[in-house]
Motif scaffolding. Structure first.
Motif, PDB file in Angstrom:
ATOM      1  N   SER A 167       0.761  -1.244  -0.153  1.00  0.00           N
ATOM      2  CA  SER A 167      -0.121   0.021  -0.024  1.00  0.00           C
ATOM      3  C   SER A 167       0.746   1.259  -0.007  1.00  0.00           C
ATOM      4  N   ASP A 168       0.285   2.238  -0.616  1.00  0.00           N
ATOM      5  CA  ASP A 168       1.121   3.472  -0.636  1.00  0.00           C
ATOM      6  C   ASP A 168       1.091   4.212   0.841  1.00  0.00           C
ATOM      7  N   GLN A 169       0.441   3.479   1.868  1.00  0.00           N
ATOM      8  CA  GLN A 169       0.595   4.053   3.253  1.00  0.00           C
ATOM      9  C   GLN A 169       1.364   3.157   4.134  1.00  0.00           C
ATOM     10  N   GLN A 170       2.297   2.153   3.578  1.00  0.00           N
ATOM     11  CA  GLN A 170       3.021   1.701   4.401  1.00  0.00           C
ATOM     12  C   GLN A 170       4.450   2.174   4.338  1.00  0.00           C
ATOM     13  N   VAL A 171       4.903   2.797   3.305  1.00  0.00           N
ATOM     14  CA  VAL A 171       6.081   3.602   3.272  1.00  0.00           C
ATOM     15  C   VAL A 171       5.681   5.022   2.809  1.00  0.00           C
ATOM     16  N   ILE A 172       5.967   5.956   3.567  1.00  0.00           N
ATOM     17  CA  ILE A 172       5.566   7.377   3.237  1.00  0.00           C
ATOM     18  C   ILE A 172       6.837   8.354   3.298  1.00  0.00           C
ATOM     19  N   GLY A 173       6.859   9.398   2.794  1.00  0.00           N
ATOM     20  CA  GLY A 173       7.720  10.218   2.577  1.00  0.00           C
ATOM     21  C   GLY A 173       7.115  11.545   2.934  1.00  0.00           C
ATOM     22  N   LEU A 174       7.636  12.445   3.760  1.00  0.00           N
ATOM     23  CA  LEU A 174       7.148  13.675   4.176  1.00  0.00           C
ATOM     24  C   LEU A 174       8.324  14.723   3.764  1.00  0.00           C
ATOM     25  N   ILE A 175       7.939  15.644   3.311  1.00  0.00           N
ATOM     26  CA  ILE A 175       8.973  16.697   2.903  1.00  0.00           C
ATOM     27  C   ILE A 175       8.558  17.993   3.403  1.00  0.00           C
ATOM     28  N   ALA A 176       9.365  18.846   4.144  1.00  0.00           N
ATOM     29  CA  ALA A 176       8.914  20.070   4.679  1.00  0.00           C
ATOM     30  C   ALA A 176       8.397  21.032   3.262  1.00  0.00           C
ATOM     31  N   GLY A 177       7.320  21.634   3.457  1.00  0.00           N
ATOM     32  CA  GLY A 177       6.640  22.288   2.443  1.00  0.00           C
ATOM     33  C   GLY A 177       5.605  21.579   1.805  1.00  0.00           C
ATOM     34  N   GLY A 178       5.514  20.293   1.702  1.00  0.00           N
ATOM     35  CA  GLY A 178       4.382  19.494   1.313  1.00  0.00           C
ATOM     36  C   GLY A 178       4.967  19.081  -0.425  1.00  0.00           C
ATOM     37  N   LYS A 179       3.752  18.905  -1.134  1.00  0.00           N
ATOM     38  CA  LYS A 179       4.086  18.409  -2.466  1.00  0.00           C
ATOM     39  C   LYS A 179       4.650  19.457  -3.356  1.00  0.00           C
ATOM     40  N   GLU A 180       4.251  20.756  -3.108  1.00  0.00           N
ATOM     41  CA  GLU A 180       4.936  21.668  -3.779  1.00  0.00           C
ATOM     42  C   GLU A 180       6.642  21.690  -3.792  1.00  0.00           C
ATOM     43  N   ALA A 181       6.933  21.417  -2.588  1.00  0.00           N
ATOM     44  CA  ALA A 181       8.364  21.435  -2.183  1.00  0.00           C
ATOM     45  C   ALA A 181       9.242  20.422  -3.076  1.00  0.00           C
TER      46      ALA A 181
ATOM     47  N   PHE B 292       8.910  20.264  -6.412  1.00  0.00           N
ATOM     48  CA  PHE B 292       9.514  20.836  -7.543  1.00  0.00           C
ATOM     49  C   PHE B 292       9.929  22.172  -7.315  1.00  0.00           C
ATOM     50  N   LYS B 293       9.700  22.853  -5.974  1.00  0.00           N
ATOM     51  CA  LYS B 293      10.128  24.352  -5.957  1.00  0.00           C
ATOM     52  C   LYS B 293      10.314  24.436  -4.472  1.00  0.00           C
ATOM     53  N   ALA B 294      11.489  25.038  -4.082  1.00  0.00           N
ATOM     54  CA  ALA B 294      11.732  25.254  -2.617  1.00  0.00           C
ATOM     55  C   ALA B 294      10.903  26.042  -1.992  1.00  0.00           C
ATOM     56  N   GLN B 295      10.390  25.595  -0.906  1.00  0.00           N
ATOM     57  CA  GLN B 295       9.468  26.440   0.069  1.00  0.00           C
ATOM     58  C   GLN B 295      10.245  26.979   1.141  1.00  0.00           C
ATOM     59  N   GLU B 296      10.249  28.412   0.862  1.00  0.00           N
ATOM     60  CA  GLU B 296      11.142  29.229   1.928  1.00  0.00           C
ATOM     61  C   GLU B 296      10.696  29.063   3.290  1.00  0.00           C
ATOM     62  N   GLY B 297      11.698  28.594   4.198  1.00  0.00           N
ATOM     63  CA  GLY B 297      11.286  28.644   5.565  1.00  0.00           C
ATOM     64  C   GLY B 297      10.648  27.435   6.129  1.00  0.00           C
ATOM     65  N   ALA B 298      10.061  26.587   5.306  1.00  0.00           N
ATOM     66  CA  ALA B 298       9.531  25.600   5.808  1.00  0.00           C
ATOM     67  C   ALA B 298      10.439  24.636   6.553  1.00  0.00           C
TER      68      ALA B 298
ATOM     69  N   LEU C 238       6.126  21.902  12.478  1.00  0.00           N
ATOM     70  CA  LEU C 238       5.221  21.506  11.277  1.00  0.00           C
ATOM     71  C   LEU C 238       5.268  20.010  10.962  1.00  0.00           C
ATOM     72  N   ALA C 239       6.419  19.335  11.068  1.00  0.00           N
ATOM     73  CA  ALA C 239       6.425  18.031  11.090  1.00  0.00           C
ATOM     74  C   ALA C 239       5.567  17.121  11.979  1.00  0.00           C
ATOM     75  N   LYS C 240       5.672  17.692  13.271  1.00  0.00           N
ATOM     76  CA  LYS C 240       4.775  17.444  14.423  1.00  0.00           C
ATOM     77  C   LYS C 240       3.500  17.126  14.114  1.00  0.00           C
ATOM     78  N   GLU C 241       2.882  18.267  13.227  1.00  0.00           N
ATOM     79  CA  GLU C 241       1.575  18.351  12.739  1.00  0.00           C
ATOM     80  C   GLU C 241       1.219  17.467  11.697  1.00  0.00           C
TER      81      GLU C 241
END
Length: 309
Positions: free
Chosen positions: A98-112, A114-120, A126-129
């Motif tokens: 399942s796509d829920q067994q291995v998950i990747g989180l990136i600061a700034g979400g999906k937009e990050a 392809f493009k740097a999300q400043e300050g994320a 943020l990661a805790k939330e």
């Protein structure tokens, strides 16, 4: 004052130092540049070889999470975050999970991606939330990835993981980093200064990618996702993977293409089930039952079926 402290902190990091070997980088021609980079990249494998016992321990911990219906969750920012998302996204087609067994989180979400999300990456909350939204549990393994080892987003994730009781692992490229100290297990391949000073998408990024390859692949192998060295739990979601399923089935059982197509159809496209049917003459329900009893390990299921036939 904040900038002054950060400048001083970065000055202590191996990954931020000027590499004396590439000091004349701006004077080199193309062949000299890529030759130098290739020579420096050779250091990556050696750095990882030095920590293989710790990498193996990480694989064991991830496997334990999977056995307890837990997940593997990568957390990172920038290049490190993208590498985690990449590894996670490859697991469903390769291992049929399942796509829920291995998950990747990136600061700034999906937009990050392809493009740097400043300050994320500077937010430890943020990661805790995001982990709260994923309902992080004590059965999960959380892998924090940061070449510098000091990214607040990753530190916050590991702190929350420890508070929840999750297994926490840190991957960084600087000794005694904050994330290494926060995690229960630290993987620290020290690859030295980059050819382009501070550009940790180079040797550091390569080291992280190689380690992530090991963590997910080895844990999936331990979970019975391969037979010999074939990916027998792959999800045939495109023409190439459908052809690969047929080819593996034909190679392992010496059946014809028509027979392989018929077996896969009878097995509802499940390659592992089709292989077991071909090797033991079990019907689809019997094969699925045997695989369940063998915890998904095809070699064990084959041995059990032949022993009781």
């Amino acid at each position: 004052m904040q900038n002054e402290n950060l400048i001083q902190e970065l000055a202590t990091l191996t990954s931020e130092q000027q590499n004396p070997v590439s000091k004349q980088l701006d004077e080199l021609d193309s062949l000299a540049i890529v030759t130098l980079m290739n020579q420096q990249d050779a250091q990556v494998s050696t750095a990882i070889a030095d920590i293989l016992p710790q990498v193996a321990k990480a694989v064991d911990l991830i496997t334990q999470s999977f056995q307890q219906n837990g997940r593997l969750i990568y957390v990172g920012a920038g290049t490190s975050g993208r590498l985690g998302v990449l590894d996670a996204s490859e697991c469903p087609p390769t291992f049929g999970v399942s796509d829920q067994q291995v998950i990747g989180l990136i600061a700034g979400g999906k937009e990050a991606m392809f493009k740097a999300q400043e300050g994320a990456e500077d937010s430890p909350t943020l990661a805790k939330e995001e982990l709260e939204a994923l309902k992080l549990s004590a059965n999960d393994t959380l892998v924090g990835i940061a070449a510098s080892g000091r990214t607040p987003y990753v530190i916050g994730a590991l702190e929350y993981g420890n508070a929840i009781g999750s297994t926490t692992i840190a991957i960084s490229c600087n000794r005694d980093s904050p994330i290494a100290q926060e995690a229960q297990l630290a993987l620290t391949p020290v690859v030295g200064p980059e050819v382009l000073a501070g550009s940790t998408r180079l040797k550091s990024g390569t080291a992280q990618k190689l380690i992530l390859n090991m963590l997910s692949t080895a844990a999936m192998v331990r979970m019975g996702k391969c037979y010999e060295n074939y990916m027998v739990d792959l999800k045939a979601s495109n023409l190439k993977l459908k052809a690969r399923s047929l080819r593996i089935l034909m190679q392992l059982t010496d059946c014809t293409q028509l027979e392989a197509e018929s077996l896969l159809k009878a097995a509802n496209g499940q390659l592992k089930t089709a292989i077991l049917m071909a090797m033991t003459s079990l019907d689809v329900e019997q094969a699925q039952t045997n695989l369940e009893q063998a915890d998904g390990h095809l070699k064990t299921a084959i041995q059990n079926a032949l022993t009781h036939s």
